[in-house]
Design an enzyme around this catalytic site. Structure first.
Site, PDB file in Angstrom:
ATOM      1  N   HIS A 103      -1.304  -0.964  15.406  1.00 50.45           N
ATOM      2  CA  HIS A 103      -1.321   0.067  14.391  1.00 50.45           C
ATOM      3  C   HIS A 103      -2.745   0.560  14.067  1.00 50.45           C
ATOM      4  CE1 HIS A 103      -1.350   0.109   9.686  1.00 50.45           C
ATOM      5  NE2 HIS A 103      -1.177   1.336  10.082  1.00 50.45           N
ATOM      6  N   GLU A 108      -6.033  -5.976  10.163  1.00 49.63           N
ATOM      7  CA  GLU A 108      -5.615  -5.525   8.823  1.00 49.63           C
ATOM      8  C   GLU A 108      -5.373  -6.757   7.941  1.00 49.63           C
ATOM      9  OE1 GLU A 108      -2.523  -2.526   8.698  1.00 49.63           O
ATOM     10  OE2 GLU A 108      -3.010  -2.088   6.606  1.00 49.63           O
ATOM     11  N   HIS A 156       0.820  -1.222   0.000  1.00 50.37           N
ATOM     12  CA  HIS A 156       0.000   0.000   0.000  1.00 50.37           C
ATOM     13  C   HIS A 156       0.857   1.277   0.000  1.00 50.37           C
ATOM     14  CE1 HIS A 156       0.332   0.235   4.380  1.00 50.37           C
ATOM     15  NE2 HIS A 156      -0.559  -0.700   4.615  1.00 50.37           N
ATOM     16  N   HIS A 169       5.876  -8.951  11.204  1.00 49.19           N
ATOM     17  CA  HIS A 169       6.679  -8.752   9.989  1.00 49.19           C
ATOM     18  C   HIS A 169       8.160  -8.856  10.352  1.00 49.19           C
ATOM     19  CE1 HIS A 169       3.255  -7.219   7.671  1.00 49.19           C
ATOM     20  NE2 HIS A 169       3.010  -6.329   8.613  1.00 49.19           N
ATOM     21  N   ASP A 171       2.236  -5.643  14.461  1.00 52.99           N
ATOM     22  CA  ASP A 171       3.051  -4.715  13.662  1.00 52.99           C
ATOM     23  C   ASP A 171       4.207  -4.082  14.457  1.00 52.99           C
ATOM     24  OD1 ASP A 171       1.608  -5.066  11.351  1.00 52.99           O
ATOM     25  OD2 ASP A 171       0.389  -3.270  11.598  1.00 52.99           O
ATOM     26  N   TYR A 203      10.216   1.024   8.968  1.00 55.82           N
ATOM     27  CA  TYR A 203       8.846   0.595   9.267  1.00 55.82           C
ATOM     28  C   TYR A 203       8.181   1.569  10.249  1.00 55.82           C
ATOM     29  CZ  TYR A 203       4.921  -2.492  10.103  1.00 55.82           C
ATOM     30  OH  TYR A 203       3.646  -2.996  10.192  1.00 55.82           O
ATOM     31  N   HIS A 258      -4.669  -8.433  15.081  1.00 56.99           N
ATOM     32  CA  HIS A 258      -4.789  -7.221  14.264  1.00 56.99           C
ATOM     33  C   HIS A 258      -5.623  -7.588  13.033  1.00 56.99           C
ATOM     34  CE1 HIS A 258      -3.869  -3.588  12.211  1.00 56.99           C
ATOM     35  NE2 HIS A 258      -2.656  -3.853  11.772  1.00 56.99           N
TER      36      HIS A 258
HETATM   37 FE1  FEO Z   1      -1.150  -2.978  10.276  1.00 56.32          FE
HETATM   38 FE2  FEO Z   1       0.948  -5.453   9.142  1.00 56.32          FE
HETATM   39  O1  FEO Z   1      -0.654  -4.513   9.337  1.00 56.32           O
END
Ligand code: FEO
Length: 394
Positions: free
Chosen positions: A145, A79, A23, A223, A164, A192, A77
Site C-alpha cells: 500500500h 506503516e 485514520h 489484517h 495489507d 478494504y 510495510h
Molecule cells: Fe498500510 Fe495496514 O497499513
C-alpha cells in the site's frame, strides 16, 4: 488464542475489538494487526503490531518461544499499524536482525529515533533468506500500500504473507476465512480494497502478475482472516477490482437543505429503476465515507447532488468529492444535480469534479431553482433512465 498456519508457523498478532476509526476508515467490525512467528533452525517474526499493543505481541511470542531468541524480524510495510511496535520489539530481542528493503528502512528511520541502533539487513526484490528447512523470498509490491511495501513468500509451504493486500478490517477470534461467514470476509475485503487500495489498481495488477508465478495455497494478510479456502476467489476478486470492473448499478448520492435536491434524487432513482439494474440512494449526511466509497467502487453510474450553501456544495458533499477524488474513483458515468436559489452554485462544482475524474456525464448538469418544477423532475428521471439503460440490454 494463538493459531498455527503450518507446523511451527503461528499467528502472534493482536485483535483490536474496539477500534472504530482507523485514520477515518470506519471499522465497524474492529480490526486485527497480524504478526506471525516462524520457528525453524532460525526463527523469524513477520511484522509487528500498532505500538500500544507491542507488549501483547511480545507475550504471544514468549508463549511459543520462552527464550525470546528471534533471529530475524521481517518488516513488510513501514506503516505504524504494522511497524509501530518495531522499536519495542527490537529492544526486547536485541540479537535480532531487521530485514527490510531500502525504502522501508528510510521510512522506518523517519518514524523511529532509535533506528540507527538497529541491526539491519537490506534485501532486494526477489532475494531469498534461508531459515533452515524453509526459506523466505521477498517480493517488492510498491504502492500496495506504500512505496516500500513487500510480500514475504515461503515456497516450501506455498504460503504468502501479503501485508495489507487481501486484508479486511475484521476483529474475530477465528483466524481463517472458512471459520467465519465467508460473505462477511469477502465484503470486508471489498470495503478494504475500496477505501485503502483502490487508487493503486495499476500497481495491484502488476503484483497479481508477479503472484501468478507463485504456487500459493494460503495468503496471510496483515489484517483480518487468513485465506486458505477462498485463496483463488480473493485473487480473482483483486484482479477484477484492479481492472476497475463495474456492475449494473446506479448509485445516487445527495445532500439537501429543504428537500428540493432530495426530490431530484428520488426522481433519478425512479428513472434508473430498470429491470436488471441495482439502484441505491444514500443521503450523504447520514452515511459515512467508508460506506460511500465501498458502494461507489463497483457502481457503473453515480449521480451526485447537492443543495447550494454559501455559493458552494454542502460540506458533506465537498467531503465526498475530496474522498472519492483521492481514491481516484474512475470508469463511471455520472450526472450532477441540485437545487440553488441563485448563482451557479454546487452543481457547477460537481460537474467540474466529474470532468476532472474523466467521468462521462449523461446530460448537462441539472439545476433546480428553489423547488424542482415538473420539467426538472422529468429531466432527473430521464438522466436516471439513461444511466441505467447504458448498463442493460433494454
Ligand atoms: Fe498500510 Fe495496514 O497499513
Amino acid at each position: 488464542m494463538l493459531t498455527s498456519l503450518r507446523e511451527n508457523i503461528d499467528w502472534v498478532g493482536y485483535v483490536d475489538w474496539t477500534v472504530r476509526d482507523f485514520h477515518s476508515y470506519h471499522t465497524i467490525l474492529g480490526a486485527t494487526y497480524n504478526a506471525f512467528l516462524i520457528r525453524d533452525e532460525k526463527t523469524a517474526l513477520i511484522d509487528t503490531v500498532k505500538a500500544p499493543h507491542a507488549e501483547r505481541l511480545l507475550e504471544n511470542i514468549a508463549a511459543l518461544k520462552p527464550d525470546m531468541k528471534i533471529d530475524y524480524v521481517i518488516c513488510n510495510h513501514a506503516e505504524p499499524d504494522h511497524a509501530g511496535g518495531l522499536s519495542q520489539v527490537l529492544a526486547a530481542i536485541p540479537g535480532a536482525t531487521l530485514i527490510c528493503n531500502r525504502k522501508c528502512h528510510d521510512i522506518l528511520s523517519a518514524y523511529n529515533e532509535d533506528a540507527g541502533n538497529w541491526k539491519v539487513q537490506i534485501v532486494a526484490d526477489g532475494e531469498t533468506l534461508s531459515l533452515g528447512n524453509r526459506s523466505l523470498t521477498f517480493i517488492n509490491t510498491p504502492m500496495v500500500h506504500w512505496p516500500e511495501s513487500m510480500f514475504t513468500y515461503v515456497p516450501e509451504e506455498r504460503l504468502l504473507f501479503s501485508m495489507d493486500a487481501f486484508g479486511q478490517h475484521l476483529a474475530t477470534s477465528q483466524r481463517f476465512d472458512d471459520e467465519v461467514e465467508i460473505e462477511t470476509a469477502m465484503e470486508e475485503a471489498r470495503k478494504y480494497y475500496a477505501n485503502i487500495v483502490m487508487p493503486y489498481g495499476r500497481q495491484v495488477a502488476k503484483i497479481l502478475d508477479k503472484a501468478a508465478d507463485l504456487e500459493i495455497d494460503m495468503i496471510a494478510p496483515s489484517h483480518g482472516v487468513i485465506w486458505r479456502t477462498g485463496t483463488r476467489s480473493i485473487l480473482d476478486l483483486y484482479r477484477r477490482w484492479a481492472e476497475g470492473a463495474v456492475r449494473p448499478k446506479v448509485l445516487v448520492l445527495y445532500d439537501t437543505m429543504w428537500q428540493s435536491t432530495e426530490k431530484m434524487a428520488q426522481a433519478i432513482v425512479d428513472g434508473a429503476s430498470l429491470p436488471g439494474v441495482e439502484v441505491k440512494m444514500l443521503s450523504i449526511r447520514t452515511s459515512d465515507l467508508t460506506e460511500i466509497a465501498t458502494e461507489a467502487m463497483e457502481s457503473a453510474a453515480i449521480a451526485l447532488g447537492s443543495s447550494t450553501l454559501n455559493s458552494h456544495a454542502m460540506p458533506a458533499v465537498a467531503s465526498v468529492m475530496n474522498y472519492l477524488g483521492g481514491l481516484r474513483v474512475k470508469n463511471k458515468v455520472g450526472i450532477a444535480f441540485g437545487s440553488a436559489g441563485w448563482g451557479p452554485g454546487a452543481v457547477k462544482e460537481i460537474a467540474a469534479w466529474m470532468d476532472k475524474l474523466s467521468w462521462e456525464q449523461v446530460d448537462t448538469p441539472i439545476k433546480s431553482v428553489y423547488r424542482p418544477t415538473p420539467e426538472i423532475i422529468e429531466q432527473c428521471k430521464e438522466a436516471g433512465r439513461k444511466m441505467a439503460a447504458m448498463h442493460t440490454n433494454g
